[in-house]
Motif scaffolding. Structure first.
Motif, PDB file in Angstrom:
ATOM      1  N   LEU A 104      -1.900  -6.591  68.447  1.00  0.00           N
ATOM      2  CA  LEU A 104      -2.315  -5.456  69.240  1.00  0.00           C
ATOM      3  C   LEU A 104      -3.476  -4.902  68.688  1.00  0.00           C
ATOM      4  O   LEU A 104      -4.603  -4.411  69.709  1.00  0.00           O
ATOM      5  N   GLN A 105      -3.930  -4.637  67.468  1.00  0.00           N
ATOM      6  CA  GLN A 105      -4.815  -3.747  66.899  1.00  0.00           C
ATOM      7  C   GLN A 105      -6.163  -4.150  67.114  1.00  0.00           C
ATOM      8  O   GLN A 105      -7.143  -3.437  67.436  1.00  0.00           O
ATOM      9  N   PHE A 106      -6.579  -5.365  67.960  1.00  0.00           N
ATOM     10  CA  PHE A 106      -7.866  -5.723  68.137  1.00  0.00           C
ATOM     11  C   PHE A 106      -8.023  -5.624  69.900  1.00  0.00           C
ATOM     12  O   PHE A 106      -9.116  -5.885  70.327  1.00  0.00           O
ATOM     13  N   GLN A 107      -7.021  -5.102  70.432  1.00  0.00           N
ATOM     14  CA  GLN A 107      -6.987  -5.289  71.964  1.00  0.00           C
ATOM     15  C   GLN A 107      -7.538  -4.002  72.279  1.00  0.00           C
ATOM     16  O   GLN A 107      -6.711  -3.124  72.970  1.00  0.00           O
ATOM     17  N   THR A 108      -8.633  -3.398  71.851  1.00  0.00           N
ATOM     18  CA  THR A 108      -9.254  -2.130  72.506  1.00  0.00           C
ATOM     19  C   THR A 108      -9.773  -2.160  73.855  1.00  0.00           C
ATOM     20  O   THR A 108     -10.506  -3.266  74.322  1.00  0.00           O
ATOM     21  N   GLY A 109      -9.906  -1.122  74.487  1.00  0.00           N
ATOM     22  CA  GLY A 109     -10.783  -0.969  75.830  1.00  0.00           C
ATOM     23  C   GLY A 109      -9.770  -1.236  76.836  1.00  0.00           C
ATOM     24  O   GLY A 109     -10.311  -1.237  78.257  1.00  0.00           O
ATOM     25  N   ILE A 110      -8.406  -1.492  76.704  1.00  0.00           N
ATOM     26  CA  ILE A 110      -7.536  -2.025  77.904  1.00  0.00           C
ATOM     27  C   ILE A 110      -6.752  -0.614  78.202  1.00  0.00           C
ATOM     28  O   ILE A 110      -6.952  -0.219  79.329  1.00  0.00           O
ATOM     29  N   ASP A 111      -6.155  -0.204  77.167  1.00  0.00           N
ATOM     30  CA  ASP A 111      -5.646   1.214  77.507  1.00  0.00           C
ATOM     31  C   ASP A 111      -5.350   1.903  76.049  1.00  0.00           C
ATOM     32  O   ASP A 111      -4.400   1.836  75.243  1.00  0.00           O
ATOM     33  N   ASP A 112      -6.493   2.388  75.607  1.00  0.00           N
ATOM     34  CA  ASP A 112      -6.462   2.850  74.075  1.00  0.00           C
ATOM     35  C   ASP A 112      -5.625   3.842  73.800  1.00  0.00           C
ATOM     36  O   ASP A 112      -5.063   3.986  72.755  1.00  0.00           O
ATOM     37  N   TYR A 113      -5.444   5.099  74.895  1.00  0.00           N
ATOM     38  CA  TYR A 113      -4.605   5.913  74.673  1.00  0.00           C
ATOM     39  C   TYR A 113      -2.996   5.558  74.209  1.00  0.00           C
ATOM     40  O   TYR A 113      -2.453   5.828  73.268  1.00  0.00           O
ATOM     41  N   PHE A 114      -2.544   4.657  75.149  1.00  0.00           N
ATOM     42  CA  PHE A 114      -1.155   4.049  74.924  1.00  0.00           C
ATOM     43  C   PHE A 114      -1.062   3.324  73.690  1.00  0.00           C
ATOM     44  O   PHE A 114       0.022   3.400  73.031  1.00  0.00           O
ATOM     45  N   LEU A 115      -2.129   2.340  73.527  1.00  0.00           N
ATOM     46  CA  LEU A 115      -2.199   1.707  72.283  1.00  0.00           C
ATOM     47  C   LEU A 115      -2.118   2.283  70.739  1.00  0.00           C
ATOM     48  O   LEU A 115      -1.047   2.027  70.119  1.00  0.00           O
ATOM     49  N   ASN A 116      -3.072   3.297  70.893  1.00  0.00           N
ATOM     50  CA  ASN A 116      -2.948   4.389  69.722  1.00  0.00           C
ATOM     51  C   ASN A 116      -1.657   5.004  69.634  1.00  0.00           C
ATOM     52  O   ASN A 116      -1.110   5.348  68.433  1.00  0.00           O
ATOM     53  N   THR A 117      -1.197   5.519  70.681  1.00  0.00           N
ATOM     54  CA  THR A 117       0.070   6.283  70.453  1.00  0.00           C
ATOM     55  C   THR A 117       1.178   5.412  69.995  1.00  0.00           C
ATOM     56  O   THR A 117       2.077   6.072  69.282  1.00  0.00           O
ATOM     57  N   TYR A 118       1.257   4.350  70.609  1.00  0.00           N
ATOM     58  CA  TYR A 118       2.344   3.464  70.210  1.00  0.00           C
ATOM     59  C   TYR A 118       2.429   2.890  68.769  1.00  0.00           C
ATOM     60  O   TYR A 118       3.500   2.939  68.105  1.00  0.00           O
ATOM     61  N   LEU A 119       1.089   2.688  68.329  1.00  0.00           N
ATOM     62  CA  LEU A 119       0.973   2.373  66.789  1.00  0.00           C
ATOM     63  C   LEU A 119       1.274   3.541  66.038  1.00  0.00           C
ATOM     64  O   LEU A 119       1.858   3.456  64.782  1.00  0.00           O
ATOM     65  N   ASP A 120       0.943   4.707  66.573  1.00  0.00           N
ATOM     66  CA  ASP A 120       0.991   5.747  65.575  1.00  0.00           C
ATOM     67  C   ASP A 120       2.513   6.081  65.402  1.00  0.00           C
ATOM     68  O   ASP A 120       3.308   6.504  64.356  1.00  0.00           O
ATOM     69  N   TYR A 121       3.292   5.788  66.678  1.00  0.00           N
ATOM     70  CA  TYR A 121       4.852   6.147  66.658  1.00  0.00           C
ATOM     71  C   TYR A 121       5.419   5.165  65.639  1.00  0.00           C
ATOM     72  O   TYR A 121       6.259   5.410  64.964  1.00  0.00           O
ATOM     73  N   LYS A 122       5.055   3.712  65.869  1.00  0.00           N
ATOM     74  CA  LYS A 122       5.468   2.842  64.906  1.00  0.00           C
ATOM     75  C   LYS A 122       5.348   2.964  63.394  1.00  0.00           C
ATOM     76  O   LYS A 122       5.886   3.054  62.627  1.00  0.00           O
ATOM     77  N   GLY A 123       4.090   3.685  63.179  1.00  0.00           N
ATOM     78  CA  GLY A 123       3.762   3.882  61.905  1.00  0.00           C
ATOM     79  C   GLY A 123       4.686   5.258  61.244  1.00  0.00           C
ATOM     80  O   GLY A 123       5.073   5.237  60.093  1.00  0.00           O
ATOM     81  N   TYR A 124       4.724   6.164  62.111  1.00  0.00           N
ATOM     82  CA  TYR A 124       5.590   7.543  61.601  1.00  0.00           C
ATOM     83  C   TYR A 124       7.036   6.970  61.513  1.00  0.00           C
ATOM     84  O   TYR A 124       7.884   7.228  60.624  1.00  0.00           O
ATOM     85  N   TYR A 125       7.597   5.950  62.423  1.00  0.00           N
ATOM     86  CA  TYR A 125       8.853   5.653  62.211  1.00  0.00           C
ATOM     87  C   TYR A 125       9.288   4.870  60.987  1.00  0.00           C
ATOM     88  O   TYR A 125      10.241   5.004  60.436  1.00  0.00           O
ATOM     89  N   LYS A 126       8.222   3.869  60.840  1.00  0.00           N
ATOM     90  CA  LYS A 126       8.386   3.195  59.411  1.00  0.00           C
ATOM     91  C   LYS A 126       8.477   4.312  58.345  1.00  0.00           C
ATOM     92  O   LYS A 126       9.124   3.966  57.284  1.00  0.00           O
ATOM     93  N   SER A 127       7.523   5.344  58.237  1.00  0.00           N
ATOM     94  CA  SER A 127       7.572   6.221  57.039  1.00  0.00           C
ATOM     95  C   SER A 127       8.541   6.958  57.259  1.00  0.00           C
ATOM     96  O   SER A 127       9.417   7.288  55.991  1.00  0.00           O
ATOM     97  N   VAL A 128       9.382   7.423  58.310  1.00  0.00           N
ATOM     98  CA  VAL A 128      10.591   8.232  58.335  1.00  0.00           C
ATOM     99  C   VAL A 128      11.776   7.244  57.883  1.00  0.00           C
ATOM    100  O   VAL A 128      12.566   7.631  56.980  1.00  0.00           O
ATOM    101  N   SER A 129      11.840   5.951  58.387  1.00  0.00           N
ATOM    102  CA  SER A 129      13.111   5.072  57.825  1.00  0.00           C
ATOM    103  C   SER A 129      12.896   4.362  56.827  1.00  0.00           C
ATOM    104  O   SER A 129      13.904   4.258  56.016  1.00  0.00           O
ATOM    105  N   SER A 130      11.911   3.952  56.460  1.00  0.00           N
ATOM    106  CA  SER A 130      11.707   3.199  55.028  1.00  0.00           C
ATOM    107  C   SER A 130      11.058   4.083  54.066  1.00  0.00           C
ATOM    108  O   SER A 130      11.415   3.792  52.612  1.00  0.00           O
TER     109      SER A 130
END
Length: 498
Positions: A317-343
């Protein structure tokens, strides 16, 4: 012959087992050119269980075929009487790291060791855990055809050296190690890897000491970081749900089913008709259709199955910019925070030893099929869980080689590991290890020139991969000015084609 050193056990009726004095046992050990060595312990964590039930010494004279084992009952004999014998002997052990850590508790530091398990891992480097096992039973079976009965092990851990059967079991672990070593060395010579044997064996005491010492984690800093990440995770979760609810392309992921509100007596029996997003954001199967609906290309080729499959990994996903950057960045932020909290959350706090105030995790010096070191384990530390009053599954061995590295969270997480008073933190790393090996093997002139001039090859690859973005950035400044592009270029740098 089995000799027993004890001041409390009566072995006069035990056939093939004789009492021996401390002095005579030490003289016998000193006469052996190599010593098979093992310990029996009440538990597995040397920083919780601080003693051993016994020391076992063994030697096989291949000329005469005579086997001799000495079992030292540490419930009645001072372990330090064997300190010099252990430190001066050429020891052969199976999984030496385990025994060395228990020896550290007595102030005994063994350096001259041969670890049959580590050597076996060198011989079978590239094989996965499912393909081959490295326990004593299986190693012995492979090299000698002898099957060793280890069923009594769990009983001696709880009961100690209190029976004839326990003494015989303890002695058995120092009967065949020389046979294994002899076979391993013959194979090692044929494969020209004796230097690798020597190198890995020298590293075992260092890894054992690293685990035994542990690392200090500042609990207050860690908890403060956890609180920030938990709030950020909640916000990212709410933002994702709200995005689905407000995007007309995603109505199929919205539920309008009625639901009873039971939060308080005032609302009991009433119903809510508010639309709800029912997506589980931790389920790739549920999230993948959303990315497809928004126009992302998530199809990748599955090498094992030989067909395409959907993937919403960050690499895809990280290179697919320009399609829907808001959703992409929000989802990647969520996954990052989820890993930080869980792992990188409570699990690390659960691993802190109350006696030392440190985390004592596991490091495996040949922990991957490529020979790289690995850290952590999902197995439970039952000894530590017991003294902390926690469920065993909540006290596993955290991965200290996989901490957050990027952004503010990475800096904060690493700053939580601190040097205690009187100590300093030493940070070191190989510089472009893989690239240096590749440059040497392939005799790649441009890379060799870069290394000779002290150029950071990650920066160099970034300049080559992103010429337009980095046209005005000096090669020495890429890491500071565009770390994101430097990170992306590593994929190209570490690509190997045949």
């Amino acid at each position: 012959m089995i000799y027993l050193v004890t001041n409390r056990l009566d072995c006069s009726q035990w056939e093939g087992i004789e009492l021996i004095s401390i002095e005579d046992s030490l003289a016998l050990i000193a006469s052996w050119p190599v010593v098979q060595f093992d310990t029996e312990t009440p538990g597995l964590d040397p920083r919780v269980v601080k003693k051993c039930w016994s020391f076992q010494f063994g030697y096989k004279d291949f000329k005469t075929g005579k086997d001799t084992q000495i079992v030292v009952d540490l419930e009645s004999i001072d372990a330090l009487l064997y300190k010099e014998a252990i430190e001066k002997s050429n020891l052969i052990l199976q999984n030496a790291k385990f025994d060395l850590k228990f020896l550290f508790n007595y102030g005994i530091i063994a350096r001259r060791i041969y670890d049959t398990m580590i050597v076996e891992q060198v011989l079978y480097l590239g094989y996965g855990k499912k393909q081959i096992s490295f326990n004593l039973h299986d190693i012995l079976l492979r090299h000698t055809g002898i099957e060793l009965d280890k069923s009594f092990q769990k009983y001696i851990a709880y009961r100690g050296l209190n029976s004839e059967q326990a003494v015989r079991y303890a002695a058995m672990d120092v009967v065949y190690l020389q046979d294994i070593r002899r076979s391993q060395v013959l194979i090692g010579k044929s494969r020209n890897c004796l230097k690798a044997f020597a190198l890995e064996n020298r590293f075992v005491p260092a890894i054992a000491y690293l685990e035994w010492c542990g690392i200090h984690l500042d609990e207050n800093k860690w908890r403060a970081r956890m609180s920030v990440n938990e709030k950020a995770l909640e916000k990212a979760y709410a933002d994702l749900n709200n995005y689905v609810l407000t995007n007309p392309k995603l109505t199929e992921f919205v539920s309008t089913s009625t639901a009873a509100e039971m939060d308080s007596p005032d609302t009991e029996g009433l119903f809510s008709f508010e639309p709800m997003c029912y997506v589980d954001w931790n389920s790739p199967q549920q999230v993948a259709p959303i990315f497809k609906k928004l126009g992302f290309d998530i199809s990748v080729f599955d090498k094992e199955k030989g067909e395409d499959k959907d993937s919403i990994s960050e690499k895809v996903l990280q290179f697919q910019t320009g399609i829907d950057d808001y959703f992409l960045n929000t989802y990647l932020d969520y996954k990052g925070y989820y890993k930080s909290v869980s792992s990188y959350g409570q699990g690390h706090l659960n691993q802190i030893n109350p006696y030392t105030g440190r985390i004592h995790t596991e490091f495996r010096q040949i922990g991957t099929v490529t020979g790289r070191m690995a850290s952590g384990s999902t197995k439970a530390n039952k000894d530590l869980a017991k003294i902390k009053g926690l469920r065993p599954d909540l006290v596993t061995y955290c991965n200290m080689q996989n901490l957050p590295a990027r952004g503010d969270d990475g800096k904060i997480a690493r700053a939580c590991f601190t040097a205690t008073p009187g100590n300093v933190f030493i940070s070191c790393d190989y510089s472009s290890e893989e690239s240096r090996v590749q440059a040497d093997v392939w005799n790649e002139k441009s890379l060799l020139d870069a290394f000779a001039k002290g150029i950071d090859t990650h920066n160099l690859y970034a300049k080559l991969c992103f010429p337009d973005e980095l046209v005005d950035v000096d090669v020495g400044d890429v890491k500071d000015k565009r770390p994101d592009l430097r990170q992306k270029a590593k994929s190209a740098e570490f690509t190997v084609t045949e």
